[in-house]
Design a protein around this motif. Structure first.
Motif, PDB file in Angstrom:
ATOM      1  N   SER A  64     -11.282  47.807 -44.125  1.00 18.49           N
ATOM      2  CA  SER A  64     -10.644  47.980 -42.818  1.00 18.49           C
ATOM      3  C   SER A  64     -11.633  47.846 -41.671  1.00 18.49           C
ATOM      4  O   SER A  64     -11.237  47.839 -40.503  1.00 18.49           O
ATOM      5  N   CYS A  65     -12.923  47.719 -41.973  1.00 22.42           N
ATOM      6  CA  CYS A  65     -13.938  47.539 -40.935  1.00 22.42           C
ATOM      7  C   CYS A  65     -13.709  46.221 -40.213  1.00 22.42           C
ATOM      8  O   CYS A  65     -13.469  45.184 -40.842  1.00 22.42           O
ATOM      9  N   LEU A  66     -13.799  46.243 -38.880  1.00 22.68           N
ATOM     10  CA  LEU A  66     -13.603  45.035 -38.079  1.00 22.68           C
ATOM     11  C   LEU A  66     -14.800  44.094 -38.122  1.00 22.68           C
ATOM     12  O   LEU A  66     -14.702  42.938 -37.708  1.00 22.68           O
ATOM     13  N   LEU A  67     -15.946  44.600 -38.584  1.00 21.70           N
ATOM     14  CA  LEU A  67     -17.212  43.858 -38.568  1.00 21.70           C
ATOM     15  C   LEU A  67     -17.566  43.419 -37.150  1.00 21.70           C
ATOM     16  O   LEU A  67     -18.209  42.384 -36.947  1.00 21.70           O
ATOM     17  N   CYS A  68     -17.155  44.220 -36.176  1.00 22.07           N
ATOM     18  CA  CYS A  68     -17.398  43.862 -34.776  1.00 22.07           C
ATOM     19  C   CYS A  68     -18.857  44.056 -34.377  1.00 22.07           C
ATOM     20  O   CYS A  68     -19.314  43.473 -33.391  1.00 22.07           O
ATOM     21  N   GLY A  69     -19.580  44.908 -35.099  1.00 24.07           N
ATOM     22  CA  GLY A  69     -20.989  45.131 -34.807  1.00 24.07           C
ATOM     23  C   GLY A  69     -21.260  46.122 -33.694  1.00 24.07           C
ATOM     24  O   GLY A  69     -22.422  46.343 -33.323  1.00 24.07           O
ATOM     25  N   GLU A  70     -20.225  46.771 -33.153  1.00 23.24           N
ATOM     26  CA  GLU A  70     -20.439  47.712 -32.058  1.00 23.24           C
ATOM     27  C   GLU A  70     -21.208  48.950 -32.504  1.00 23.24           C
ATOM     28  O   GLU A  70     -21.957  49.547 -31.717  1.00 23.24           O
ATOM     29  N   CYS A  71     -21.049  49.334 -33.756  1.00 32.53           N
ATOM     30  CA  CYS A  71     -21.767  50.501 -34.257  1.00 32.53           C
ATOM     31  C   CYS A  71     -23.277  50.259 -34.240  1.00 32.53           C
ATOM     32  O   CYS A  71     -24.072  51.172 -33.959  1.00 32.53           O
ATOM     33  N   ALA A  72     -23.682  49.025 -34.524  1.00 32.89           N
ATOM     34  CA  ALA A  72     -25.111  48.700 -34.550  1.00 32.89           C
ATOM     35  C   ALA A  72     -25.723  48.802 -33.161  1.00 32.89           C
ATOM     36  O   ALA A  72     -26.885  49.202 -33.012  1.00 32.89           O
ATOM     37  N   VAL A  73     -24.950  48.456 -32.136  1.00 34.26           N
ATOM     38  CA  VAL A  73     -25.430  48.549 -30.759  1.00 34.26           C
ATOM     39  C   VAL A  73     -25.624  50.008 -30.362  1.00 34.26           C
ATOM     40  O   VAL A  73     -26.587  50.365 -29.678  1.00 34.26           O
ATOM     41  N   ALA A  74     -24.715  50.864 -30.837  1.00 29.42           N
ATOM     42  CA  ALA A  74     -24.753  52.278 -30.450  1.00 29.42           C
ATOM     43  C   ALA A  74     -25.759  53.092 -31.257  1.00 29.42           C
ATOM     44  O   ALA A  74     -26.178  54.165 -30.808  1.00 29.42           O
ATOM     45  N   CYS A  75     -26.164  52.611 -32.424  1.00 24.17           N
ATOM     46  CA  CYS A  75     -26.979  53.420 -33.334  1.00 24.17           C
ATOM     47  C   CYS A  75     -28.430  53.557 -32.870  1.00 24.17           C
ATOM     48  O   CYS A  75     -29.146  52.552 -32.757  1.00 24.17           O
ATOM     49  N   PRO A  76     -28.915  54.779 -32.627  1.00 22.48           N
ATOM     50  CA  PRO A  76     -30.310  54.963 -32.202  1.00 22.48           C
ATOM     51  C   PRO A  76     -31.311  54.747 -33.334  1.00 22.48           C
ATOM     52  O   PRO A  76     -32.500  54.576 -33.085  1.00 22.48           O
ATOM     53  N   SER A  77     -30.831  54.758 -34.561  1.00 26.31           N
ATOM     54  CA  SER A  77     -31.717  54.571 -35.718  1.00 26.31           C
ATOM     55  C   SER A  77     -31.785  53.123 -36.179  1.00 26.31           C
ATOM     56  O   SER A  77     -32.485  52.812 -37.145  1.00 26.31           O
ATOM     57  N   GLY A  78     -31.021  52.258 -35.517  1.00 19.07           N
ATOM     58  CA  GLY A  78     -31.044  50.842 -35.870  1.00 19.07           C
ATOM     59  C   GLY A  78     -30.254  50.494 -37.116  1.00 19.07           C
ATOM     60  O   GLY A  78     -30.466  49.423 -37.702  1.00 19.07           O
ATOM     61  N   VAL A  79     -29.342  51.385 -37.530  1.00 18.42           N
ATOM     62  CA  VAL A  79     -28.512  51.087 -38.694  1.00 18.42           C
ATOM     63  C   VAL A  79     -27.486  50.017 -38.316  1.00 18.42           C
ATOM     64  O   VAL A  79     -26.766  50.159 -37.334  1.00 18.42           O
ATOM     65  N   ARG A  80     -27.435  48.974 -39.100  1.00 16.74           N
ATOM     66  CA  ARG A  80     -26.477  47.892 -38.869  1.00 16.74           C
ATOM     67  C   ARG A  80     -25.322  48.072 -39.849  1.00 16.74           C
ATOM     68  O   ARG A  80     -25.278  47.475 -40.928  1.00 16.74           O
TER      69      ARG A  80
END
Length: 411
Positions: A64-80
């Motif tokens: 169900s993940c959109l694979l939009c990549g927005e989480c990677a932008v927000a992550c301070p630890s650099g988790v993609r």
């Protein structure tokens, strides 16, 4: 070494801070922890540790993940997070193939040009007339079937293989992509018009196939490699390869490298190929001088939706804006959250349509709030989903490809 073992250390870099919660559209719609990057990463790690099974609930969290990549932008630890989800989907494919069965059928159909031609040809012919007799079928899984474009004859069959111009300054190969070839044919013609009006000879190879991104994102690397190998062999002879689809551009320019990672025979060819590939607006801005040729007598207001593959995969945000702002008497209106996912996300809109519709409804509202006459974008799938979202809200805002807006301003 298994797929999850290869990314295991990356799974451990998640600090569980929850910054991804504010960025994730799927989480905002439901509030369930398994629908945000933090929850998905912990589930994937639990599977790698043998603490959970790859059951239906686990697959839903991953697929169900959109694979939009927005989480990677927000992550301070650099988790993609989206890349870890891709690894999890690859792991699932190796475990038991692509599920459910209908998704497997869809992915196999996309790999077969003849099947696509038949399906869209049927929809363009008797299909819509049959559907229109059943009122309840106008919107199928959030898609407005009545207004969905479909071509009886694919774009690649409507034009000659070489579209000549007097004294060409550049020769450009056009990778059309499935949706533009069979649905948004008018946008493909717009791309050709922009290129030819700017002294480009356009080559449209007849043996084009799907770029392989749908198969790639669901872990079927084997099929994706077959398709990309054919594309590289067909298009590598040309100096420029352009596409009007943001998702295809991402596959041709970025994902192809990961796809052939470790393949000594194909990786060098893939790396050389990527250097020739351009998304449409990227090519026009960097290689052509178009501004002086644009004319527009009627004032029009336009806003822009940034597809995920444009903004977070290819970092192409200034280019389409520059082109739109160069059109005389065009009032460009920036949209709130222009770079947020529209909810299409490939097959997500088909298999998680209720979640997808909620995301699209917010995007449609953001578009309507601008007061624009037109929303332009660079992805046929986004065009389809946004058009349906606007129609569900009763809006008459037109959905166009960036190339459509430019072509209309060229004599």
């Amino acid at each position: 070494m298994g797929v999850l073992a290869e990314v295991y250390e990356k799974l451990n870099t998640c600090g569980k801070c929850g910054f991804c919660h504010g960025a994730c559209k799927t989480y905002k719609n439901d509030g369930a922890e398994f629908l945000v990057a933090r929850g998905r990463v912990q589930l994937i790690k639990a599977l790698a540790d043998g603490k959970v099974e790859a059951d239906d609930d686990y697959e839903d969290a991953v697929n169900s993940c959109l694979l939009c990549g927005e989480c990677a932008v927000a992550c301070p630890s650099g988790v993609r997070g989206h890349e870890l989800v891709l690894a999890a989907r690859r792991d699932l494919k190796l475990r038991h193939g692509v599920k459910p069965f209908l998704k497997s059928v869809a992915l196999k159909s996309l790999a077969k040009p003849g099947v696509l031609k038949f399906g869209f040809g049927f929809l363009a012919g008797t299909g819509k007339s049959v559907l229109k007799k059943v009122d309840a079928l106008q919107f199928v899984r959030g898609i407005d079937i009545y207004t969905m474009p479909a071509a009886k004859v694919p774009f690649s069959k409507q034009v000659p293989e070489i579209i000549t111009v007097p004294n060409p300054k550049k020769k450009v190969a056009f990778f059309v992509g499935c949706f533009m070839n069979h649905a948004f044919v008018s946008s493909a013609h717009s791309i050709v018009k922009v290129l030819t009006k700017n002294d480009c000879e356009v080559i449209v190879p007849k043996d084009q196939v799907c770029c392989g991104l749908p198969q790639y994102v669901y872990g079927d690397f084997e099929q994706a490699k077959v398709q990309m190998t054919k594309i590289i062999n067909t298009f590598s002879k040309y100096d420029y390869v352009i596409t009007g689809c943001a998702s295809c551009a991402s596959m041709l320019k970025k994902e192809v490298i990961e796809l052939f990672h470790g393949d000594a025979s194909m990786l060098p060819k893939a790396e050389a190929f990527t250097k020739k590939c351009y998304e449409f607006s990227e090519f026009v801005v960097n290689e052509l001088d178009i501004a002086d040729k644009l004319q527009n007598e009627t004032p029009v207001s336009v806003t822009l939706h940034d597809p995920c593959h444009m903004v977070r995969y290819n970092s192409l945000t200034a280019e389409p804006r520059s082109l739109l702002k160069s059109v005389p008497r065009l009032n460009f209106v920036e949209m709130f959250e222009a770079n947020r996912c529209c909810g299409a996300a490939g097959l997500v809109m088909a298999f998680y349509h209720e979640m997808s519709e909620k995301i699209t409804a917010q995007k449609a509202q953001n578009i309507m709030n601008t007061g624009a006459d037109i929303v332009a974008t660079s992805c046929p799938a986004c065009m389809l989903k946004i058009n349906s979202g606007l129609r569900l809200k009763g809006s008459n805002v037109e959905v166009k490809h960036v190339a459509d807006v430019l072509a209309a301003a060229l004599n």
